[in-house]
Write an enzyme that holds these catalytic residues in place. Structure first.
Site, PDB file in Angstrom:
ATOM      1  N   ARG A   1     -12.670 -21.164 -89.372  1.00 19.77           N
ATOM      2  CA  ARG A   1     -13.532 -20.811 -90.507  1.00 19.77           C
ATOM      3  C   ARG A   1     -15.001 -20.977 -90.147  1.00 19.77           C
ATOM      4  O   ARG A   1     -15.831 -20.110 -90.443  1.00 19.77           O
ATOM      5  CB  ARG A   1     -13.174 -21.679 -91.711  1.00 19.77           C
ATOM      6  CG  ARG A   1     -14.026 -21.431 -92.952  1.00 19.77           C
ATOM      7  CD  ARG A   1     -13.583 -22.304 -94.101  1.00 19.77           C
ATOM      8  NE  ARG A   1     -13.667 -23.724 -93.769  1.00 19.77           N
ATOM      9  CZ  ARG A   1     -13.125 -24.694 -94.516  1.00 19.77           C
ATOM     10  NH1 ARG A   1     -12.446 -24.389 -95.605  1.00 19.77           N
ATOM     11  NH2 ARG A   1     -13.261 -25.955 -94.158  1.00 19.77           N
TER      12      ARG A   1
ATOM     13  N   TYR B   1       4.741 -32.358 -86.864  1.00 22.28           N
ATOM     14  CA  TYR B   1       4.040 -31.702 -85.764  1.00 22.28           C
ATOM     15  C   TYR B   1       4.602 -30.300 -85.530  1.00 22.28           C
ATOM     16  O   TYR B   1       3.854 -29.336 -85.349  1.00 22.28           O
ATOM     17  CB  TYR B   1       4.181 -32.560 -84.515  1.00 22.28           C
ATOM     18  CG  TYR B   1       3.647 -31.967 -83.239  1.00 22.28           C
ATOM     19  CD1 TYR B   1       2.295 -32.031 -82.944  1.00 22.28           C
ATOM     20  CD2 TYR B   1       4.502 -31.374 -82.312  1.00 22.28           C
ATOM     21  CE1 TYR B   1       1.799 -31.506 -81.755  1.00 22.28           C
ATOM     22  CE2 TYR B   1       4.017 -30.846 -81.124  1.00 22.28           C
ATOM     23  CZ  TYR B   1       2.663 -30.913 -80.853  1.00 22.28           C
ATOM     24  OH  TYR B   1       2.190 -30.388 -79.673  1.00 22.28           O
TER      25      TYR B   1
ATOM     26  N   LYS C   1       2.692 -26.719 -85.840  1.00 22.78           N
ATOM     27  CA  LYS C   1       2.587 -25.757 -84.740  1.00 22.78           C
ATOM     28  C   LYS C   1       3.184 -24.406 -85.145  1.00 22.78           C
ATOM     29  O   LYS C   1       2.657 -23.359 -84.754  1.00 22.78           O
ATOM     30  CB  LYS C   1       3.291 -26.306 -83.495  1.00 22.78           C
ATOM     31  CG  LYS C   1       2.568 -27.468 -82.840  1.00 22.78           C
ATOM     32  CD  LYS C   1       1.205 -27.076 -82.283  1.00 22.78           C
ATOM     33  CE  LYS C   1       0.614 -28.151 -81.390  1.00 22.78           C
ATOM     34  NZ  LYS C   1      -0.706 -27.785 -80.848  1.00 22.78           N
TER      35      LYS C   1
END
Length: 262
Positions: free
Chosen positions: A128, A159, A163
């Site tokens: 962003r 995790y 991902k």
């Protein structure tokens, strides 16, 4: 052979660059002519890594960046633009993974939130902040580091979910950014020899045998893939996931051994 010109004149920001894959990416892009801002939450270690590369004649400087903090991310991006005059490449390497609790029902909200906030939302914050500058450069590229954990079960609930989320973010952001001249891609490593495996050589050897190419990855293997996707050699590639895992997710070595395939 390394091309020393692919990133000539490019401003590059790499997160999680103090060690491991991030450090290898910073080195590779600098070797190919890039001016690299190596960022990490661990500033002393990032400065040590950057100083080592500068002694080799590479254009690398370090900056603190906690990707869990929006202001820290925006400051790092502003630092890169001010130092290099443009920001052409963003590489999202920073991540956080917490070992699973023995039972799923014992997982805490805090653990889940931390892994997703750093690994997924952290990359979102970086994208962003960087996107307007990448668009202004006319050759912007984002490469994020995923994991085979996002493709199939290797443990680590939070995790792995984070991902996997990076894969979706890569595709949706690629669609949005294409009209602005920015390409967005994902590299998905298998097991890579980093400091996380120190003292676990027996485990690493067992894992090595599961990779059809007969070895685990090195950080330089991943850095080479990142350099390709960030370069103009990949000018017609966006929204893709490049799996760099020695065949781990393509070939079931245990099955092949069990049925004695030639």
């Amino acid at each position: 052979m390394t091309d020393h010109t692919r990133f000539a004149g490019h401003g590059v920001l790499v997160t999680g660059a103090a060690r491991g894959i991030g450090a290898a990416v910073a080195r590779r892009l600098a070797e190919e002519g890039g001016r690299v801002l190596a960022t990490d939450r661990d500033l002393p270690e990032a400065e040590h890594a950057a100083a080592s590369l500068r002694r080799q004649g590479l254009a690398v400087e370090a900056s603190a960046c906690d990707i869990a903090d929006r202001a820290s991310v925006e400051a790092a991006v502003a630092h890169a633009v001010a130092a290099f005059g443009s920001l052409d490449v963003l590489v999202n390497c920073a991540a956080h993974g917490t070992p699973d609790a023995p039972l799923f029902e014992d997982e805490s909200d805090d653990t889940w939130a931390l892994d997703l906030d750093v690994t997924l939302t952290g990359a979102y914050r970086c994208c962003r902040a960087a996107l307007p500058h990448l668009a202004a450069s006319g050759r912007g590229a984002i490469v994020s580091i995923g994991s085979v954990n996002g493709l199939q079960d290797f443990g680590n609930h939070a995790y792995s979910a984070a991902k996997a989320g990076l894969g979706s973010l890569t595709r949706t952001l690629a669609g949005h950014a294409a009209g602005r001249g920015v390409r967005v891609n994902l590299v998905v490593p298998g097991t890579v020899r980093t400091s996380a495996w120190e003292g676990r050589e027996d485990e690493l050897d067992a894992i090595r045998r599961l990779h059809p190419l007969g070895r685990v990855g090195e950080p330089e293997d991943i850095a080479a893939a990142v350099a390709f996707l960030a370069s103009r050699d990949a000018a017609w590639i966006t929204g893709t996931t490049l799996v760099v895992d020695g065949g781990l997710t393509a070939v079931h070595t245990g099955f092949r051994a069990a049925v004695r395939h030639p």
